[in-house]
Design a protein around this motif. Structure first.
Motif, PDB file in Angstrom:
ATOM      1  N   UNK A  80       0.840  -1.186   0.000  1.00 30.77           N
ATOM      2  CA  UNK A  80       0.000   0.000   0.000  1.00 30.77           C
ATOM      3  C   UNK A  80       0.880   1.243   0.000  1.00 30.77           C
ATOM      4  N   UNK A  81       0.750   2.080  -1.052  1.00 29.03           N
ATOM      5  CA  UNK A  81       1.641   3.223  -1.188  1.00 29.03           C
ATOM      6  C   UNK A  81       1.418   4.279  -0.114  1.00 29.03           C
ATOM      7  N   UNK A  82       0.182   4.424   0.363  1.00 29.45           N
ATOM      8  CA  UNK A  82      -0.089   5.410   1.407  1.00 29.45           C
ATOM      9  C   UNK A  82       0.628   5.035   2.701  1.00 29.45           C
ATOM     10  N   UNK A  83       0.661   3.733   3.021  1.00 29.97           N
ATOM     11  CA  UNK A  83       1.346   3.269   4.236  1.00 29.97           C
ATOM     12  C   UNK A  83       2.857   3.449   4.115  1.00 29.97           C
ATOM     13  N   UNK A  84       3.400   3.183   2.908  1.00 25.01           N
ATOM     14  CA  UNK A  84       4.835   3.365   2.694  1.00 25.01           C
ATOM     15  C   UNK A  84       5.212   4.828   2.868  1.00 25.01           C
ATOM     16  N   UNK A  85       4.422   5.730   2.294  1.00 25.70           N
ATOM     17  CA  UNK A  85       4.707   7.162   2.426  1.00 25.70           C
ATOM     18  C   UNK A  85       4.636   7.600   3.886  1.00 25.70           C
ATOM     19  N   UNK A  86       3.683   7.079   4.616  1.00 23.80           N
ATOM     20  CA  UNK A  86       3.535   7.444   6.029  1.00 23.80           C
ATOM     21  C   UNK A  86       4.750   7.002   6.829  1.00 23.80           C
ATOM     22  N   UNK A  87       5.229   5.761   6.556  1.00 18.19           N
ATOM     23  CA  UNK A  87       6.409   5.260   7.255  1.00 18.19           C
ATOM     24  C   UNK A  87       7.653   6.053   6.875  1.00 18.19           C
ATOM     25  N   UNK A  88       7.742   6.464   5.601  1.00 23.69           N
ATOM     26  CA  UNK A  88       8.904   7.230   5.154  1.00 23.69           C
ATOM     27  C   UNK A  88       8.948   8.606   5.825  1.00 23.69           C
ATOM     28  N   UNK A  89       7.817   9.260   5.933  1.00 21.69           N
ATOM     29  CA  UNK A  89       7.773  10.578   6.580  1.00 21.69           C
ATOM     30  C   UNK A  89       8.146  10.460   8.056  1.00 21.69           C
ATOM     31  N   UNK A  90       7.675   9.402   8.672  1.00 26.09           N
ATOM     32  CA  UNK A  90       8.016   9.187  10.083  1.00 26.09           C
ATOM     33  C   UNK A  90       9.512   8.950  10.246  1.00 26.09           C
ATOM     34  N   UNK A  91      10.096   8.152   9.348  1.00 26.42           N
ATOM     35  CA  UNK A  91      11.526   7.891   9.400  1.00 26.42           C
ATOM     36  C   UNK A  91      12.317   9.170   9.102  1.00 26.42           C
ATOM     37  N   UNK A  92      11.842   9.973   8.157  1.00 21.86           N
ATOM     38  CA  UNK A  92      12.516  11.220   7.834  1.00 21.86           C
ATOM     39  C   UNK A  92      12.559  12.171   9.017  1.00 21.86           C
ATOM     40  N   UNK A  93      11.491  12.181   9.800  1.00 19.96           N
ATOM     41  CA  UNK A  93      11.458  13.031  10.988  1.00 19.96           C
ATOM     42  C   UNK A  93      12.408  12.508  12.071  1.00 19.96           C
ATOM     43  N   UNK A  94      12.451  11.190  12.217  1.00 19.84           N
ATOM     44  CA  UNK A  94      13.311  10.584  13.243  1.00 19.84           C
ATOM     45  C   UNK A  94      14.791  10.774  12.917  1.00 19.84           C
ATOM     46  N   UNK A  95      15.155  10.676  11.644  1.00 17.70           N
ATOM     47  CA  UNK A  95      16.561  10.749  11.252  1.00 17.70           C
ATOM     48  C   UNK A  95      16.999  12.170  10.888  1.00 17.70           C
ATOM     49  N   UNK A  96      16.091  13.111  10.955  1.00 20.18           N
ATOM     50  CA  UNK A  96      16.470  14.501  10.728  1.00 20.18           C
ATOM     51  C   UNK A  96      16.656  14.887   9.275  1.00 20.18           C
ATOM     52  N   UNK A  97      15.925  14.263   8.359  1.00 17.87           N
ATOM     53  CA  UNK A  97      15.979  14.657   6.952  1.00 17.87           C
ATOM     54  C   UNK A  97      15.235  15.973   6.768  1.00 17.87           C
ATOM     55  N   UNK A  98      15.745  16.801   5.884  1.00 17.60           N
ATOM     56  CA  UNK A  98      15.098  18.090   5.637  1.00 17.60           C
ATOM     57  C   UNK A  98      13.874  17.966   4.732  1.00 17.60           C
ATOM     58  N   UNK A  99      13.959  17.061   3.786  1.00 19.11           N
ATOM     59  CA  UNK A  99      12.890  16.927   2.794  1.00 19.11           C
ATOM     60  C   UNK A  99      12.595  15.459   2.551  1.00 19.11           C
ATOM     61  N   UNK A 100      11.312  15.136   2.351  1.00 13.19           N
ATOM     62  CA  UNK A 100      10.885  13.800   1.928  1.00 13.19           C
ATOM     63  C   UNK A 100      10.193  13.955   0.576  1.00 13.19           C
ATOM     64  N   UNK A 101      10.753  13.314  -0.445  1.00 17.35           N
ATOM     65  CA  UNK A 101      10.170  13.334  -1.787  1.00 17.35           C
ATOM     66  C   UNK A 101       9.485  11.996  -2.044  1.00 17.35           C
ATOM     67  N   UNK A 102       8.194  12.019  -2.320  1.00 20.24           N
ATOM     68  CA  UNK A 102       7.388  10.803  -2.480  1.00 20.24           C
ATOM     69  C   UNK A 102       7.142  10.560  -3.965  1.00 20.24           C
ATOM     70  N   UNK A 103       7.685   9.458  -4.467  1.00 21.15           N
ATOM     71  CA  UNK A 103       7.479   9.069  -5.862  1.00 21.15           C
ATOM     72  C   UNK A 103       6.280   8.130  -5.932  1.00 21.15           C
ATOM     73  N   UNK A 104       5.300   8.445  -6.764  1.00 21.94           N
ATOM     74  CA  UNK A 104       4.089   7.619  -6.876  1.00 21.94           C
ATOM     75  C   UNK A 104       4.024   6.967  -8.245  1.00 21.94           C
ATOM     76  N   UNK A 105       3.135   5.999  -8.370  1.00 24.08           N
ATOM     77  CA  UNK A 105       2.974   5.279  -9.632  1.00 24.08           C
ATOM     78  C   UNK A 105       2.262   6.155 -10.650  1.00 24.08           C
ATOM     79  N   UNK A 106       2.651   6.024 -11.902  1.00 20.44           N
ATOM     80  CA  UNK A 106       1.934   6.721 -12.964  1.00 20.44           C
ATOM     81  C   UNK A 106       0.559   6.115 -13.142  1.00 20.44           C
ATOM     82  N   UNK A 107      -0.422   6.958 -13.377  1.00 14.18           N
ATOM     83  CA  UNK A 107      -1.803   6.491 -13.505  1.00 14.18           C
ATOM     84  C   UNK A 107      -2.547   7.393 -14.479  1.00 14.18           C
ATOM     85  N   UNK A 108      -3.395   6.775 -15.287  1.00 16.24           N
ATOM     86  CA  UNK A 108      -4.221   7.559 -16.194  1.00 16.24           C
ATOM     87  C   UNK A 108      -5.350   8.209 -15.406  1.00 16.24           C
TER      88      UNK A 108
END
Length: 631
Positions: A491-519
């Protein structure tokens, strides 16, 4: 002028007509009694000849009649044959008849066709009947026979080449050789014998090979070779697995010098990557704000000089024809209507969506109607200022977006700045994400990339490659870019949520979320995107669109925004915040997609992709777009 009409019983050719460009019928031959309507020829004159499409030779009228014609430009004559569409392809004599009639008619009357037309009757009946009869008889006597391959030039060339290689000439007649045991054996000559067809040659060769194969099975090796069994050659032993040669890895050359073998270890070394990206490294980091794009044109003359040119015949742009239609001191709506139509067509030719081009022209028209036009130059200034004002209004953002400033604001509150990239398939989301990441790294921003494209095969691997290259380019001890991935089918929404949480914990300045192409019409994937945005509430939602599209850009953006609103149960759903315009380097001056996208979404174009390198990203320049549209 007197016309001549003749009738025959054959219902094939409706009529044959010769007339000049002035519309005067010089001669006419009618074949079917009811073919008196000349509407097909009238359509030919109106839709083809007056429109300058004289290079065509066939025209289909609204009455379902085919008109085949020839033009005599020297004498301004038109030769036309009219028949029903149901006979199209069956009247093989029409084309040669048109040519023959043109030659005969002009040869007989010459320049008389243009002199004293009212007093000169053109009698062409007998000549026409003779021409038609001769052409029909000639076509009947000619039989279409497929040539044998041996009669073609290709066969003769191939045969000559084989003779040169073999050093012998083919025998003209088949010969018979006798083996030591007295058995007859057909010779090995595979050439074409005298009087022999290709089919007979093929049958002879197959029969000869069959006989040799049968004799080989019945005879002993010693008899067939003329040697004793002890002297017969031994069979080749089968190769063992150790003797078999394995496939070697291919080595690619870089710049014709060093060899790079990427098969060893599955990936290139850091040194190899740096060598491949030497041009990017030489340019250095992209410090500060992104530079604006610059429009490059083959024409050195700028817009003001182009509009100020008084010699309208010397102008190459579309404005020359536009302004030449205006006259008088006050611009009226009636006088402006054809001008606005030309402007609309010009904008559409620049890839502006037709609906938006019409609205833009309406706004310009409302500004111009009633304006004073004291001089030609004054009118040019009025139109230029009005058009620039409308384009600037459309391209100017409702709100100014300063990404670096917004990143600092988010970091001060103890969280990373989050950006979601979305769009249709194949527009370059991952590539432009990497470009923006490179720019952020140049401004000392640590970036975490979330691999949320869990559908496209190779999407995660593509991001891994980008992350490695970006870290190699930065060259620091600690990596500036990190990838968060959880494989495919999740589930891409869950992956993005975990990535943002990890970015906050590790002190990343920016989180860029790549999503699937869709018509834009794929409801399940659009629901998934709406869910991702609702759950994670990113700071910026960027739509990546191609600069190549015209009307499609309106449909894509409108449906993306509608899906985000419809599939989100939030009271104030998040929509598209900005646009990334990709592949801008491939469109030359057809920059209309920029206007279409900003007009549809009401959001600014934040980034423009201008190439394949990480440094090929720019900010949109409104003046640049206006320059391109005006040329």
């Amino acid at each position: 002028h007197t016309t001549h009409t003749h009738t025959q019983t054959a219902a094939m050719l409706d009529f044959f007509i010769i007339f000049n460009r002035g519309g005067i019928v010089l001669w006419r031959f009618q074949e079917t009694p009811d073919a008196t309507d000349g509407s097909a020829v009238s359509e030919l004159v109106a839709d083809v000849l007056l429109e300058g499409r004289g290079k065509e030779t066939t025209f289909l009228s609204k009455t379902n009649q085919v008109v085949k014609y020839r033009l005599d430009n020297e004498r301004s004559l038109v030769f036309a044959a009219v028949y029903q569409k149901s006979f199209d392809g069956k009247l093989a004599y029409v084309d040669p008849l048109l040519l023959a009639a043109q030659r005969k008619f002009t040869g007989k009357f010459g320049d008389d066709v243009n002199d004293a037309l009212a007093q000169t009757p053109f009698e062409f009946d007998q000549e026409f009947r003779r021409l038609r009869t001769a052409i029909e008889n000639d076509l009947k006597t000619k039989k279409t026979v497929m040539r044998d391959f041996s009669e073609t030039k290709k066969f003769q060339t191939t045969l000559q080449h084989n003779e040169e290689l073999q050093g012998r000439r083919p025998v003209s007649k088949p010969t018979v050789a006798v083996e030591e045991d007295g058995d007859d054996v057909e010779d090995d000559d595979e050439g074409l014998h005298e009087g022999e067809t290709q089919a007979e040659r093929t049958a002879r060769i197959l029969k000869s090979k069959g006989n040799r194969k049968a004799r080989g099975k019945s005879k002993s090796p010693s008899k067939s070779t003329g040697k004793s069994p002890g002297k017969s050659p031994a069979a080749k032993p089968a190769l063992s697995p150790k003797d078999k040669k394995s496939k070697e890895n291919r080595q690619w050359t870089v710049g014709g010098q060093a060899k790079v073998d990427y098969s060893q270890g599955g990936q290139a070394t850091d040194e190899q990557l740096l060598a491949d990206m030497a041009s990017i490294r030489e340019m250095g980091a992209m410090k500060g704000d992104i530079s604006e794009m610059v429009y490059e044109s083959d024409e050195e003359e700028d817009l003001d000089e182009l509009l100020a040119t008084k010699d309208t015949k010397a102008q190459s742009g579309w404005f020359s024809s536009v302004f030449s239609n205006l006259a008088g001191n006050t611009i009226t709506e009636e006088a402006l209507e054809p001008v606005l139509e030309k402007m609309r067509l010009h904008l559409v030719s620049k890839n502006v969506a037709s609906e938006i081009a019409a609205k833009l022209c309406d706004s310009v028209g409302q500004t111009l109607v009633g304006k004073s036009k004291s001089t030609f130059k004054g009118l040019q200034s009025i139109v230029k200022e009005s058009l620039e004002a409308q384009l600037t209004r459309i391209l100017s953002p409702n709100r100014r977006v300063d990404v670096l400033r917004d990143v600092m604001t988010a970091n001060e509150s103890g969280r990373p700045f989050t950006v979601v990239f979305c769009g249709v398939n194949g527009v370059g989301k991952s590539t432009n994400l990497a470009k923006i990441c490179y720019w952020l790294n140049g401004n000392d921003k640590r970036v975490l990339i979330a691999a949320c494209d869990t559908f496209r095969a190779g999407a995660v691997e593509q991001l891994r490659t980008h992350v490695r290259k970006l870290n190699v380019l930065h060259g620091g001890e600690s990596p500036m870019v990190k990838l968060f991935e959880q494989g495919y089918g999740k589930d891409d929404a869950t992956i993005a949520q975990a990535a943002i949480r990890m970015g906050q914990q590790e002190g990343h300045n920016v989180v860029l979320v790549d999503t699937a192409g869709r018509m834009q019409d794929n409801e399940p994937l659009m629901r998934s995107l709406a869910k991702l945005i609702k759950i994670n509430n990113p700071d910026l939602v960027l739509f990546v669109g191609e600069a190549l599209v015209g009307n499609e850009a309106v449909d894509q953006l409108a449906k993306f925004n509608k899906a985000l609103a419809d599939y989100s149960d939030a009271s104030n759903p998040r929509l598209i915040d900005g646009i990334v315009l990709s592949k801008f380097d491939t469109i030359d001056d057809k920059v209309g997609a920029a206007i279409s996208m900003t007009y549809t979404s009401g959001q600014p174009i934040l980034f423009v992709g201008t190439g394949q390198d990480y440094t090929d990203v720019r900010k949109l320049n409104v003046k640049t777009v206006v320059q391109a549209l005006m040329r």
